[in-house]
Structure formats: C-alpha cells, structure tokens
Scaffold this active site. Structure first.
Site, PDB file in Angstrom:
ATOM      1  N   ARG A   7       0.859  -1.185   0.000  1.00 53.01           N
ATOM      2  CA  ARG A   7       0.000   0.000   0.000  1.00 53.01           C
ATOM      3  C   ARG A   7       0.896   1.236   0.000  1.00 53.01           C
ATOM      4  NH1 ARG A   7      -3.415  -2.692   4.723  1.00 53.01           N
ATOM      5  NH2 ARG A   7      -1.303  -3.470   4.976  1.00 53.01           N
ATOM      6  N   ASP A  40       2.343   4.907  -0.167  1.00 54.16           N
ATOM      7  CA  ASP A  40       1.824   6.183   0.319  1.00 54.16           C
ATOM      8  C   ASP A  40       1.653   7.199  -0.807  1.00 54.16           C
ATOM      9  OD1 ASP A  40       1.612   5.761   3.092  1.00 54.16           O
ATOM     10  OD2 ASP A  40       3.778   6.006   3.354  1.00 54.16           O
ATOM     11  N   TYR A  52      12.638  -1.943  -2.719  1.00 55.99           N
ATOM     12  CA  TYR A  52      12.402  -0.509  -2.879  1.00 55.99           C
ATOM     13  C   TYR A  52      13.683   0.183  -3.317  1.00 55.99           C
ATOM     14  CZ  TYR A  52       7.790  -0.446  -0.634  1.00 55.99           C
ATOM     15  OH  TYR A  52       6.469  -0.627  -0.332  1.00 55.99           O
ATOM     16  N   ARG A  98      11.712   5.088   4.234  1.00 53.53           N
ATOM     17  CA  ARG A  98      11.906   6.544   4.244  1.00 53.53           C
ATOM     18  C   ARG A  98      12.591   7.017   5.526  1.00 53.53           C
ATOM     19  NH1 ARG A  98       6.096   8.605   2.733  1.00 53.53           N
ATOM     20  NH2 ARG A  98       7.010  10.585   3.383  1.00 53.53           N
TER      21      ARG A  98
END
Lengths: 250, 250
Positions: free
Chosen positions: B50, B52, B111, B198
């Site tokens: 999911r 952001d 990622y 992040r």
C-alpha cells in the site's frame, strides 16, 4: 564586463523551445528575465543549440555578459531562485574570456534519443520517451546506423525549414543500444542540421521494426531527398546531452 | 472466475496513494474503475504494497478476480485504454491460481530510493528525487547502513501510525551507491513497516552529510525510539521496484 558560461538542465515539455518567441515561454526568455531580476541588466543569452519545442537538455551551454560582479555560486543560485517555478536550472556558472561563444566555440555536441519499446504506454517516463512497440530491434538499428557515420550530404535528414548553408555534416558517432525496454540512440557531431537527429531516429526505427531493411538508411542518405526518410521522431524523446569546447577556450 | 496478477507502473505524484480514500484519487480506485468500465464487474483490486501518497512504482503487483473471459493482452490493453489520462499503466496481466494473493504470497519486496545530491535543484527529475546538498557521502551511508541489515526490532524506524503487529523485520539488503549526482538506496525485505524505508533513508542522509557519525544508525536501532531517528525522507524519492513470489505460486 564579465562573460559567463552557464551549464543548463531543462525539461523542454512546457516550452516553445530554446529561442525567444512571441507565442509562448522559451528557455532563453526565462533566463533573460531571471538575469534582469537578479542584476537589473537586460542581456541576450546565447545558447549552444537552439533546441526545439519539447526537446530536453541535460547539458545545454549558454553565455551571457554581466556588469554586476558576483561569485559563480551566487550567480547560479540567484538564477535558480528566480527560475524556480519552471523546470529549468543552472547546474554551473563559470567565468570565461570574452572570446568564448557558446555556439561558435563548440567543437562537439552530443544528443541522446530515448525510445520506450514495450506494449504498455509510459507512466513514469511520460514525455521523456518515444513509445514504440516492443519488437524494436536495437542491434538492427545500430547496424543500419553505421552507414550514416562520417562526412555526408544529409539533405535527406534535414527539415524543410533548416537554415544551414550546407547540408554537409560530419557525424562522429551514432550508437544504438537497448537497456531493458529502453532503446537509447546517441549521436555526436560538431553540429547538426535542423531535425537531423530526430529524422535519423525516425528512419532507424523503421528498420528496427522490420518495416525496412538494414541497407535502407544508406540508400535514403545517398538519394538526398527528404521525402524518402522515415517520419521525424517526436521531440519529447530528445535530450541535448552535452556540449564540448576545446580546452584552450575554457 | 479467473484470478489475474497485474504488474503495474505508476507515477505516485498526483495520487493520495495506492489505497482507495475519500479525499482524492488513488491507484487502487482508478484500477477498480477501469475494471468496471472494461468488464462491468465491481471488484476489489488487492495490491502487494500500500504505497503512500507520492510514492512511485516500477513494479507494483496486484490481483483481481474476473468473470469476463479475455486474453492477457486484451486485459492489459483494455485497462491501459481506460487509465490513459493518468500516469498508471498495466505492464503485464497474467492468469494465476485462486491461491495467489498479491500481498500474502509475496516473498520479497524491493524498494529504490533516489537522492539528487547537487547544488542545483532538479529540472528533469523533479518529483522523482529527494534534493540534498552535493557533499552527500554515499560510501559513509553504505557503511552505516550495514548495521541495519538482518533481523531487528525496527521500532525506531516505524511511523507512529504503523499498524503492523510486530516491529521485528528482517532486512535482507540495504545498499547505497552514487552514480554521478544521483545517490541510490536499495532496500530488500520480505515486508516493511510503515515509513521504514523513508525513515532509514532520512537517518542515513544525516550520516552522509556528516551531521552524525557512521555508528549512529546502529545506536538509533538499538534504542527502539522513533524520536531518535532522522527525519522521514520525502515520498517523491521512493520507488516500489519489484515484488517477488515463490515460483510454485506463479
């Protein structure tokens, strides 16, 4: 008066091109406006290449003369502050001698043309690639391209509105390679005719898609007839990659 | 009823994120709408991650069940036709068995975080990188990152709103490398906590800029306290790169 050499990056998408024009926002116009705001001086900014509407730059070079004294860092940062709403940035400002001319002193220009060869349209690379079908054969394109390297009459690869006196140019390098779904065409020469890279790419893509044979671009070149070449590839895939100058002028 | 696996690419910039929400356009919502238009069926599209608001995907995976029979090529092209105005595309549609679950069957997620480390702001990479000063030391970041690899309690690198039951995750890989002005951070794990990548990137950047020493991220990890970590890096630099599944489920 100090002459400055500016190294520039821009997204050509929102602009009418490098050159100031009445019908929209140009990169040259934005820079000249930023210079007025920063220094109060109305100056002409001379670019190495007059990129067309939609053409991007990773390393355009320009020169401008300024009375106002400031450090290179201050000039670049000041211009970037005024350019901020637009995708145009000064990567570097450098003091040069009065004989340096962004266009006339250039000894080599390098363009990169990016093609996305896959079924799905681009999402992340929208406006930064030409989207073509997946079966584009980059090796065939590379082989076909080699006949265009060297000194030739490029009349067949020249836009009707091209203002160059002679259609004779020397293409130093024309490479095609595939990296995943991306096909990159790199073209290097002292100077190019108007739309030369885009017409060459449009022609090579016909070969890459199997619509024309590998010997076709050589025959198009020999014919000196623009009507025989492939379609002009779209502006959004083209990037002015870098401009080289002879060392003594830097 | 056929279960389909969709491979997706999107620019997260214009969206509220993967998940359907009342306050804006989501990628999940766009896909579900495209499916209604294509097949007349109201279905839930389940995504592997999911993402952001503002986070991009090079290879998100989703699954959906459809009654309507069609070829994989027709499904992908049909969805892309309805998605066209938005920077969301289906790279591939593939038939899978009824046990395949985009999120629960995933064995590895990768990622990529992209940082532009230079003085000038981005022009071409606007919205696709985090812009930081040029003196970012990628090697120092890489060295500091290695203490986070392995099975750990990642409480210090978890968003307050994270809904995971346990803060214990196994980070398989955390690499930092510089390519020109671009610094790439790659993180691979079976699953991640909310904002984990992040927050890790935000912490490593403090080390790369010399504001913290190389041993600091290891101490932040050991402290299990979110207040000690660096700031959460902005969403626009983050790309969901790929999702891996065990071969027997494909």
């Amino acid at each position: 008066m100090q002459r400055w050499r500016l190294l520039l990056e821009y997204d050509g998408g929102p602009f009418v091109g490098w050159q100031r024009q009445a019908n929209g926002i140009s990169i040259q116009g934005l820079l000249e406006e930023a210079i007025v705001r920063l220094s109060g001086e109305e100056r002409t900014v001379v670019g190495a290449a007059r990129t067309d509407a939609g053409v991007h730059a990773l390393g355009q070079v320009a020169h401008v003369d300024l009375e106002k004294e400031m450090s290179p860092e201050r000039l670049a940062a000041g211009l970037n502050a005024h350019l901020r709403p637009y995708p145009v940035v000064v990567l570097e400002a450098r003091r040069v001698g009065p004989d340096f001319h962004a266009r006339f002193s250039a000894v080599r220009k390098s363009y990169l043309y990016r093609i996305l060869a896959r079924r799905a349209p681009p999402a992340l690379e929208r406006g930064r690639v030409w989207h073509v079908p997946p079966d584009l054969d980059a090796e065939r394109m590379h082989d076909a391209a080699q006949a265009l390297v060297g000194r030739h009459d490029f009349t067949s690869f020249r836009a009707a509105e091209c203002q160059a006196k002679s259609p004779i140019k020397t293409l130093d390098l024309l490479h095609v390679r595939r990296v995943g779904a991306l096909v990159e065409v790199r073209a290097v020469a002292r100077s190019f005719l108007h739309h030369q890279v885009r017409t060459i790419v449009g022609t090579l893509v016909q070969v890459g898609l199997g619509k024309e044979d590998v010997g076709w671009p050589a025959r198009v070149l020999a014919a000196r007839d623009r009507r025989l070449a492939g379609p002009t590839a779209p502006a959004c895939g083209l990037f002015l990659e870098r401009i080289d100058y002879s060392t003594e002028e830097l």
